[in-house]
Design an enzyme around this catalytic site. Structure first.
Site, short mmCIF file in Angstrom:
data_model
loop_
_atom_site.label_atom_id
_atom_site.label_comp_id
_atom_site.label_asym_id
_atom_site.label_seq_id
_atom_site.Cartn_x
_atom_site.Cartn_y
_atom_site.Cartn_z
N ASP A 107 34.42 37.43 45.54
CA ASP A 107 33.39 36.37 45.48
C ASP A 107 33.08 35.88 46.89
O ASP A 107 33.68 36.34 47.86
CB ASP A 107 33.86 35.22 44.55
CG ASP A 107 35.11 34.47 45.08
OD1 ASP A 107 36.05 34.26 44.29
OD2 ASP A 107 35.14 34.12 46.28
N HIS A 122 38.99 43.85 49.33
CA HIS A 122 38.54 44.57 48.14
C HIS A 122 37.02 44.50 47.97
O HIS A 122 36.52 44.63 46.85
CB HIS A 122 39.25 44.02 46.90
CG HIS A 122 40.74 44.25 46.96
ND1 HIS A 122 41.64 43.44 46.32
CD2 HIS A 122 41.47 45.17 47.63
CE1 HIS A 122 42.89 43.87 46.57
NE2 HIS A 122 42.80 44.92 47.36
N CYS A 130 24.77 52.63 46.46
CA CYS A 130 24.60 53.83 45.64
C CYS A 130 25.93 54.57 45.52
O CYS A 130 26.62 54.79 46.52
CB CYS A 130 23.56 54.76 46.28
SG CYS A 130 23.44 56.34 45.43
N CYS A 133 25.00 58.25 47.44
CA CYS A 133 24.70 58.37 48.89
C CYS A 133 25.13 57.13 49.66
O CYS A 133 24.87 57.04 50.86
CB CYS A 133 23.19 58.61 49.07
SG CYS A 133 22.19 57.14 48.73
N SER A 198 49.18 37.05 42.43
CA SER A 198 50.39 37.47 41.70
C SER A 198 51.12 38.55 42.48
O SER A 198 52.21 38.97 42.11
CB SER A 198 50.00 38.01 40.33
OG SER A 198 49.11 39.12 40.49
N ASN A 222 51.26 28.51 44.25
CA ASN A 222 50.99 29.14 42.95
C ASN A 222 51.62 28.26 41.88
O ASN A 222 52.74 27.77 42.08
CB ASN A 222 51.65 30.53 42.96
CG ASN A 222 51.14 31.43 41.87
OD1 ASN A 222 51.12 31.03 40.70
ND2 ASN A 222 50.69 32.62 42.22
C1 BV8 Z 1 44.75 52.38 46.87
C2 BV8 Z 1 38.21 44.60 43.29
C3 BV8 Z 1 45.00 54.57 47.73
C4 BV8 Z 1 37.66 44.97 41.95
C5 BV8 Z 1 40.63 44.92 43.11
C6 BV8 Z 1 50.04 53.62 40.04
C7 BV8 Z 1 48.94 54.30 39.58
C8 BV8 Z 1 47.70 54.21 40.22
C9 BV8 Z 1 47.55 53.40 41.35
C10 BV8 Z 1 48.67 52.73 41.79
C11 BV8 Z 1 49.89 52.82 41.16
N1 BV8 Z 1 50.77 52.04 41.82
C12 BV8 Z 1 50.14 51.43 42.85
C13 BV8 Z 1 48.88 51.87 42.85
C14 BV8 Z 1 47.87 51.47 43.81
C15 BV8 Z 1 46.94 50.43 43.21
C16 BV8 Z 1 47.74 49.26 42.68
O1 BV8 Z 1 48.25 48.47 43.43
N2 BV8 Z 1 47.88 49.18 41.33
C17 BV8 Z 1 48.67 48.11 40.76
C18 BV8 Z 1 47.91 47.46 39.61
C19 BV8 Z 1 49.98 48.70 40.29
N3 BV8 Z 1 46.13 50.02 44.31
C20 BV8 Z 1 44.97 50.67 44.53
O2 BV8 Z 1 44.52 51.51 43.80
C21 BV8 Z 1 44.26 50.28 45.81
N4 BV8 Z 1 43.86 51.48 46.49
O3 BV8 Z 1 45.94 52.24 46.76
O4 BV8 Z 1 44.15 53.49 47.38
C22 BV8 Z 1 44.14 55.52 48.45
C23 BV8 Z 1 44.36 55.72 49.82
C24 BV8 Z 1 43.57 56.62 50.48
C25 BV8 Z 1 42.54 57.31 49.81
C26 BV8 Z 1 42.31 57.07 48.45
C27 BV8 Z 1 43.11 56.16 47.76
C28 BV8 Z 1 42.99 49.50 45.51
C29 BV8 Z 1 43.35 48.16 44.92
C30 BV8 Z 1 42.09 47.29 44.86
C31 BV8 Z 1 41.67 47.12 43.42
N5 BV8 Z 1 40.53 46.18 43.36
N6 BV8 Z 1 39.57 44.09 43.14
C32 BV8 Z 1 37.35 43.76 41.12
O5 BV8 Z 1 37.48 42.61 41.59
O6 BV8 Z 1 36.95 43.98 39.97
S1 BV8 Z 1 42.16 44.26 42.80
C33 BV8 Z 1 41.91 42.86 41.90
O7 BV8 Z 1 43.10 42.61 41.21
C34 BV8 Z 1 41.70 41.67 42.75
O8 BV8 Z 1 40.91 41.93 43.88
C35 BV8 Z 1 43.08 41.26 43.10
O9 BV8 Z 1 43.52 41.87 44.27
C36 BV8 Z 1 43.88 41.80 41.96
C37 BV8 Z 1 44.31 40.64 41.12
O10 BV8 Z 1 45.32 40.08 41.84
P1 BV8 Z 1 45.31 38.52 42.14
O11 BV8 Z 1 44.23 38.19 43.08
O12 BV8 Z 1 46.71 38.22 42.54
O13 BV8 Z 1 44.94 37.84 40.78
P2 BV8 Z 1 45.88 37.70 39.51
O14 BV8 Z 1 45.01 37.33 38.36
O15 BV8 Z 1 46.77 38.89 39.43
O16 BV8 Z 1 46.82 36.46 39.87
C38 BV8 Z 1 46.25 35.18 40.04
C39 BV8 Z 1 47.39 34.32 40.54
O17 BV8 Z 1 46.86 33.04 40.78
C40 BV8 Z 1 48.50 34.17 39.52
O18 BV8 Z 1 49.75 34.35 40.18
C41 BV8 Z 1 48.35 32.73 39.03
O19 BV8 Z 1 49.61 32.14 38.74
C42 BV8 Z 1 47.74 32.08 40.23
N7 BV8 Z 1 46.93 30.90 39.95
C43 BV8 Z 1 46.21 30.62 38.82
N8 BV8 Z 1 45.57 29.42 38.99
C44 BV8 Z 1 45.90 28.98 40.24
C45 BV8 Z 1 46.74 29.90 40.85
N9 BV8 Z 1 47.24 29.75 42.09
C46 BV8 Z 1 46.89 28.61 42.74
N10 BV8 Z 1 46.08 27.67 42.23
C47 BV8 Z 1 45.56 27.82 40.98
N11 BV8 Z 1 44.75 26.87 40.47
ZN ZN Z 2 21.62 57.14 46.66
#
Ligand code: BV8
Ligand code: ZN
Length: 249
Positions: A107, A122, A130, A133, A198, A222
């Site tokens: 955001d 991210h 696209c 391309c 998280s 958190n």
């Molecule tokens: C990569 C954009 C390699 C999209 C996001 C096994 C299989 C396959 C893949 C993997 C695997 N193991 C690891 C991986 C890698 C994978 C990964 O980590 N998977 C996890 C799930 C196991 N990572 C990737 O794939 C990354 N890329 O590794 O590429 C590579 C290298 C070279 C060439 C090719 C490939 C890419 C990861 C990026 C994914 N995209 N976002 C979209 O937004 O739709 S991630 C997305 O989820 C968010 O951006 C964010 O990062 C994540 C959510 O996490 P949080 O932000 O922590 O949010 P969450 O809801 O989890 O937690 C919120 C927290 O806030 C909680 O703790 C809560 O208690 C707290 N909270 C609530 N209210 C409050 C608060 N805190 C304070 N105040 C409050 N009021």
């Molecule tokens: Zn295009």
């Protein structure tokens, strides 16, 4: 929720920081009304796991479902506004000698609070491109869509490929420049605030670890208690919008 007492060591570490890193996740936008990934998603998408939707495979398999999910999230973001957590971070940037803001969020709430330089690990929901391309597009019209309506992604004027959200999906590499800048800041900082994440998604989740390993003070904010190691790591249990303003002193 009892008022969390912020340890003096934390207040001092923030206020004396030569280089402060602020690392945010979905929790920093929660009090603006933006659902986090771990909250139950509402409506059509509640039956899907975001991890299943946020992948290139899902987009190629079901382009309308995935595009519709992002359009629903983008429309929601057009209606919400920054909360006290975002504003406190913008205020901190005015006060400390150097602040590097790194976010996992797609955001623009940090920018709308006044932080001009934001490292988006991210990508951004406001930067469609696209799928084939990679030509970049702007959102001009704001297509009115009914809640939970499936809409087909627009087509590229140049190659007719599908337009995709400008975010990094699971299995996709993070932008090289963002990664390098983020990890360099974690290596150099003397204090890192990890806010509303998280810590499940790699490689972003390693950033607080890199800071802790080089001796920085690391503070997690958190409502869930976070696991901390050593004497220089703290877990402040509470809402970012409540706790961050108290760090301003
Ligand atoms: C990569 C954009 C390699 C999209 C996001 C096994 C299989 C396959 C893949 C993997 C695997 N193991 C690891 C991986 C890698 C994978 C990964 O980590 N998977 C996890 C799930 C196991 N990572 C990737 O794939 C990354 N890329 O590794 O590429 C590579 C290298 C070279 C060439 C090719 C490939 C890419 C990861 C990026 C994914 N995209 N976002 C979209 O937004 O739709 S991630 C997305 O989820 C968010 O951006 C964010 O990062 C994540 C959510 O996490 P949080 O932000 O922590 O949010 P969450 O809801 O989890 O937690 C919120 C927290 O806030 C909680 O703790 C809560 O208690 C707290 N909270 C609530 N209210 C409050 C608060 N805190 C304070 N105040 C409050 N009021
Ligand atoms: Zn295009």
């Amino acid at each position: 929720m009892a008022k969390t007492k912020v340890p003096t060591a934390v207040i001092e570490a923030v206020q004396k920081a030569r280089h402060l890193v602020v690392f945010t996740g979905a929790g920093v936008s929660a009090e603006s009304g933006v659902p986090t990934f771990r909250d139950a998603l509402t409506g059509l998408w509640s039956q899907f796991d975001p991890m299943q939707l946020a992948t290139p495979q899902a987009f190629l398999r079901e382009p309308s479902l995935v595009w519709g999910w992002y359009e629903w999230r983008r429309q929601l973001l057009l209606q919400v506004k920054p909360n006290p957590a975002h504003r406190a971070i913008a205020e901190l940037a005015q006060r400390v000698p150097k602040l590097t803001l790194i976010t996992q969020n797609v955001d623009d709430l940090h920018e709308r609070s006044g932080n001009s330089e934001v490292i988006h690990l991210h990508g951004s929901i406001f930067a469609p491109r696209c799928f084939d391309c990679t030509r970049a597009y702007q959102f001009t019209d704001v297509p009115q869509m009914e809640q939970e309506q499936e809409i087909t992604p627009p087509r590229c004027e140049h190659c007719q490929g599908m337009i995709r959200p400008g975010v990094v999906w699971f299995g996709e590499a993070l932008p090289e420049h963002a990664m390098q800048a983020a990890f360099a800041a974690a290596e150099d900082c003397d204090c890192l605030l990890s806010i509303g994440t998280s810590g499940m998604v790699q490689p972003a989740a390693s950033i607080p670890l890199v800071a802790a390993q080089q001796g920085a003070t690391v503070v997690h904010i958190n409502p869930e208690p976070m696991h901390v190691r050593g004497t220089e790591e703290f877990s402040l249990v509470g809402l970012a919008g409540v706790l961050l303003p108290t760090l301003l002193g």
